[in-house]
Design a protein around this motif. Sequence first.
Motif, PDB file in Angstrom:
ATOM      1  N   ALA A 118       0.827  -1.208   0.000  1.00  0.00           N
ATOM      2  CA  ALA A 118       0.000   0.000   0.000  1.00  0.00           C
ATOM      3  C   ALA A 118       0.861   1.259   0.000  1.00  0.00           C
ATOM      4  O   ALA A 118       0.578   2.211  -0.730  1.00  0.00           O
ATOM      5  N   VAL A 119       1.921   1.268   0.789  1.00  0.00           N
ATOM      6  CA  VAL A 119       2.804   2.430   0.836  1.00  0.00           C
ATOM      7  C   VAL A 119       3.534   2.598  -0.484  1.00  0.00           C
ATOM      8  O   VAL A 119       3.671   3.711  -0.994  1.00  0.00           O
ATOM      9  N   ILE A 120       4.001   1.512  -1.066  1.00  0.00           N
ATOM     10  CA  ILE A 120       4.698   1.576  -2.355  1.00  0.00           C
ATOM     11  C   ILE A 120       3.775   2.133  -3.427  1.00  0.00           C
ATOM     12  O   ILE A 120       4.159   3.015  -4.205  1.00  0.00           O
ATOM     13  N   LEU A 121       2.552   1.651  -3.481  1.00  0.00           N
ATOM     14  CA  LEU A 121       1.604   2.126  -4.492  1.00  0.00           C
ATOM     15  C   LEU A 121       1.233   3.585  -4.270  1.00  0.00           C
ATOM     16  O   LEU A 121       1.130   4.356  -5.228  1.00  0.00           O
ATOM     17  N   ARG A 122       1.051   3.985  -3.017  1.00  0.00           N
ATOM     18  CA  ARG A 122       0.710   5.380  -2.733  1.00  0.00           C
ATOM     19  C   ARG A 122       1.852   6.306  -3.137  1.00  0.00           C
ATOM     20  O   ARG A 122       1.635   7.356  -3.733  1.00  0.00           O
ATOM     21  N   THR A 123       3.073   5.906  -2.816  1.00  0.00           N
ATOM     22  CA  THR A 123       4.234   6.723  -3.166  1.00  0.00           C
ATOM     23  C   THR A 123       4.405   6.793  -4.681  1.00  0.00           C
ATOM     24  O   THR A 123       4.715   7.853  -5.227  1.00  0.00           O
TER      25      THR A 123
ATOM     26  N   ARG B 287       2.095   6.548  -6.933  1.00  0.00           N
ATOM     27  CA  ARG B 287       1.008   7.322  -7.518  1.00  0.00           C
ATOM     28  C   ARG B 287       1.156   8.809  -7.223  1.00  0.00           C
ATOM     29  O   ARG B 287       0.927   9.650  -8.083  1.00  0.00           O
ATOM     30  N   ALA B 288       1.567   9.150  -6.014  1.00  0.00           N
ATOM     31  CA  ALA B 288       1.621  10.550  -5.603  1.00  0.00           C
ATOM     32  C   ALA B 288       2.980  11.187  -5.862  1.00  0.00           C
ATOM     33  O   ALA B 288       3.083  12.405  -5.881  1.00  0.00           O
ATOM     34  N   GLY B 289       4.005  10.393  -6.030  1.00  0.00           N
ATOM     35  CA  GLY B 289       5.345  10.946  -6.193  1.00  0.00           C
ATOM     36  C   GLY B 289       5.975  11.222  -4.838  1.00  0.00           C
ATOM     37  O   GLY B 289       5.350  11.075  -3.795  1.00  0.00           O
ATOM     38  N   VAL B 290       7.210  11.644  -4.853  1.00  0.00           N
ATOM     39  CA  VAL B 290       7.934  11.915  -3.614  1.00  0.00           C
ATOM     40  C   VAL B 290       7.505  13.283  -3.087  1.00  0.00           C
ATOM     41  O   VAL B 290       7.540  14.277  -3.801  1.00  0.00           O
ATOM     42  N   ASP B 291       7.117  13.315  -1.835  1.00  0.00           N
ATOM     43  CA  ASP B 291       6.692  14.561  -1.195  1.00  0.00           C
ATOM     44  C   ASP B 291       7.890  15.184  -0.500  1.00  0.00           C
ATOM     45  O   ASP B 291       8.324  14.715   0.557  1.00  0.00           O
ATOM     46  N   GLU B 292       8.440  16.227  -1.078  1.00  0.00           N
ATOM     47  CA  GLU B 292       9.632  16.871  -0.529  1.00  0.00           C
ATOM     48  C   GLU B 292       9.329  17.709   0.710  1.00  0.00           C
ATOM     49  O   GLU B 292      10.244  18.100   1.424  1.00  0.00           O
ATOM     50  N   SER B 293       8.059  18.010   0.956  1.00  0.00           N
ATOM     51  CA  SER B 293       7.723  18.846   2.105  1.00  0.00           C
ATOM     52  C   SER B 293       7.826  18.064   3.418  1.00  0.00           C
ATOM     53  O   SER B 293       7.904  18.666   4.480  1.00  0.00           O
ATOM     54  N   ARG B 294       7.833  16.759   3.335  1.00  0.00           N
ATOM     55  CA  ARG B 294       7.952  15.942   4.547  1.00  0.00           C
ATOM     56  C   ARG B 294       9.402  15.889   4.986  1.00  0.00           C
ATOM     57  O   ARG B 294      10.317  15.936   4.193  1.00  0.00           O
ATOM     58  N   GLY B 295       9.601  15.760   6.252  1.00  0.00           N
ATOM     59  CA  GLY B 295      10.951  15.748   6.802  1.00  0.00           C
ATOM     60  C   GLY B 295      11.642  14.413   6.585  1.00  0.00           C
ATOM     61  O   GLY B 295      11.016  13.415   6.209  1.00  0.00           O
ATOM     62  N   PRO B 296      12.949  14.382   6.836  1.00  0.00           N
ATOM     63  CA  PRO B 296      13.697  13.141   6.649  1.00  0.00           C
ATOM     64  C   PRO B 296      13.259  12.033   7.606  1.00  0.00           C
ATOM     65  O   PRO B 296      13.291  10.857   7.248  1.00  0.00           O
TER      66      PRO B 296
ATOM     67  N   ARG C  47      10.288  10.277   6.106  1.00  0.00           N
ATOM     68  CA  ARG C  47      10.677   9.421   4.984  1.00  0.00           C
ATOM     69  C   ARG C  47      11.361   8.148   5.470  1.00  0.00           C
ATOM     70  O   ARG C  47      11.177   7.078   4.907  1.00  0.00           O
ATOM     71  N   ARG C  48      12.151   8.248   6.559  1.00  0.00           N
ATOM     72  CA  ARG C  48      12.809   7.055   7.115  1.00  0.00           C
ATOM     73  C   ARG C  48      11.779   6.094   7.691  1.00  0.00           C
ATOM     74  O   ARG C  48      11.886   4.876   7.528  1.00  0.00           O
TER      75      ARG C  48
ATOM     76  N   LEU D 214      11.084   2.315   6.475  1.00  0.00           N
ATOM     77  CA  LEU D 214      11.049   1.174   7.391  1.00  0.00           C
ATOM     78  C   LEU D 214       9.727   0.426   7.255  1.00  0.00           C
ATOM     79  O   LEU D 214       9.698  -0.806   7.250  1.00  0.00           O
ATOM     80  N   TRP D 215       8.626   1.170   7.108  1.00  0.00           N
ATOM     81  CA  TRP D 215       7.293   0.576   6.963  1.00  0.00           C
ATOM     82  C   TRP D 215       7.205  -0.265   5.691  1.00  0.00           C
ATOM     83  O   TRP D 215       6.453  -1.224   5.618  1.00  0.00           O
ATOM     84  N   VAL D 216       7.992   0.103   4.682  1.00  0.00           N
ATOM     85  CA  VAL D 216       8.018  -0.660   3.442  1.00  0.00           C
ATOM     86  C   VAL D 216       8.973  -1.847   3.566  1.00  0.00           C
ATOM     87  O   VAL D 216       8.641  -2.970   3.188  1.00  0.00           O
TER      88      VAL D 216
END
Length: 64
Positions: free
Chosen positions: A20-25, A27-36, A39-40, A44-46
């Motif tokens: 689910a996380v892989i597909l969401r990412t 589809r939506a692309g990388v969100d640069e506004s989120r902090g590191p 993203r870590r 890990l969740w993936v």
Amino acid sequence: MTLRWLALALAVVLAVPAVAVILRTARAGVDESRGPAARRVEALWVALPLVLLAALIALSAQAG
């Protein structure tokens, strides 16, 4: 034999959040506004369910 199927079912259930996380990412692309840190945690969740899936499949194949 039943334990092997249980391990495989558990591995598949654990892989669903990762997929689910892989597909969401994807589809939506990388969100640069989120902090590191966010993203870590997402990485890990993936990675964790996919590693568990591979380990359980390997153990299941070895048991058979």
